[in-house]
Design an enzyme around this catalytic site. Sequence first.
Site, PDB file in Angstrom:
ATOM      1  N   SER A 111     -14.382  -1.789   2.254  1.00 14.27           N
ATOM      2  CA  SER A 111     -13.955  -0.844   1.231  1.00 14.27           C
ATOM      3  C   SER A 111     -14.686  -1.104  -0.091  1.00 14.27           C
ATOM      4  CB  SER A 111     -12.443  -0.961   1.038  1.00 14.27           C
ATOM      5  OG  SER A 111     -11.978  -0.002   0.138  1.00 14.27           O
ATOM      6  N   LYS A 166      -9.755  -3.426  -3.912  1.00 11.17           N
ATOM      7  CA  LYS A 166      -9.837  -2.741  -2.614  1.00 11.17           C
ATOM      8  C   LYS A 166      -8.876  -3.304  -1.567  1.00 11.17           C
ATOM      9  CE  LYS A 166     -11.991   0.129  -3.121  1.00 11.17           C
ATOM     10  NZ  LYS A 166     -11.566   1.266  -3.998  1.00 11.17           N
ATOM     11  N   HIS A 170      -6.325  -7.512 -11.591  1.00  7.97           N
ATOM     12  CA  HIS A 170      -7.160  -8.141 -10.558  1.00  7.97           C
ATOM     13  C   HIS A 170      -7.476  -9.596 -10.946  1.00  7.97           C
ATOM     14  CE1 HIS A 170      -7.790  -4.473  -8.378  1.00  7.97           C
ATOM     15  NE2 HIS A 170      -8.680  -3.945  -9.188  1.00  7.97           N
TER      16      HIS A 170
END
Length: 291
Positions: free
Chosen positions: A133, A46, A103
């Site tokens: 988010s 995010k 990630h």
Amino acid sequence: MSERMNTTVIFDGIRFPGFIHTLESLKAASAFQFQDKDVLLVTFPKSGTTWMQQVLSLIFCEGHLWPIHHLPNWARVPWIEQISFSQVFQELRSSWPRLFTSHLSAKVLAPALMKSKVKVVYMARNPKDTLVSFYHFHRIAGFMPDPSSFEDFVDEFLEGTGFFGSWFDHVKGWLGLQKDLNLLFVTYEELHQEPRRTIQKLSEFLEHPLRPEEEDVVLQHCSFSFMSQSNMVNYSVLSNEIMDQRKGKFLRKGVVGDWREHFTPELNKKFNAVYQSKMGDSGLCLPWTMD
């Protein structure tokens, strides 16, 4: 599919949603053989991942917009740690550079990255906006647990016990490698505030200069209005079971400073204290203000 929905995988002490990761897929990512011409986008979730996947696709599309309109972003710039990677990898265009996303933490990926001259684009975002988010993402993603309350979610984020681990460790880990890797640090905020200048900075780093009219094409197709309407970017091709956008949009607002709509003064004070204790002496030049 549904039996994996609520599973969790723990790798290197960090929790990952088991619907899109297995221990095998995570281990394979940590040992991935990068090539010198590869480009790897790294983010904490995010932080503008989808946006930057779109930008990178566009920088290298050579004016051929077919993939932009017909291939979802996860097929153009796939996550190396996800279960789907081995299949998507075989279907990747054979042209160079290969574009990837991750990630994963610096600790996990650095050994593999050090073996080549791969270019790393590390994108980060004001942690308060990232948190907000991520909170909304948990509410629509069928493979993420529903947050009990915003306050609890803030605590989990500050403690780094949620999915994908600690934002603080992620940012410090990757930016701590700036001397060792061919790494460009980009923020969500600068792409939002100065999109053309940021795209120029990226294309220069990627050694892929763009003419002004090519920059125009990139800007047009990475705008929030274009991406939110494009089902190759907005995740609307996924079933409601995986991503229930009746509860909220995957591409929600695309703004800077939305955290102010969510944080109470008490939560803000608590967050700032933790931020200061974890980042205050990091020596990193981070471009956002916490007020």
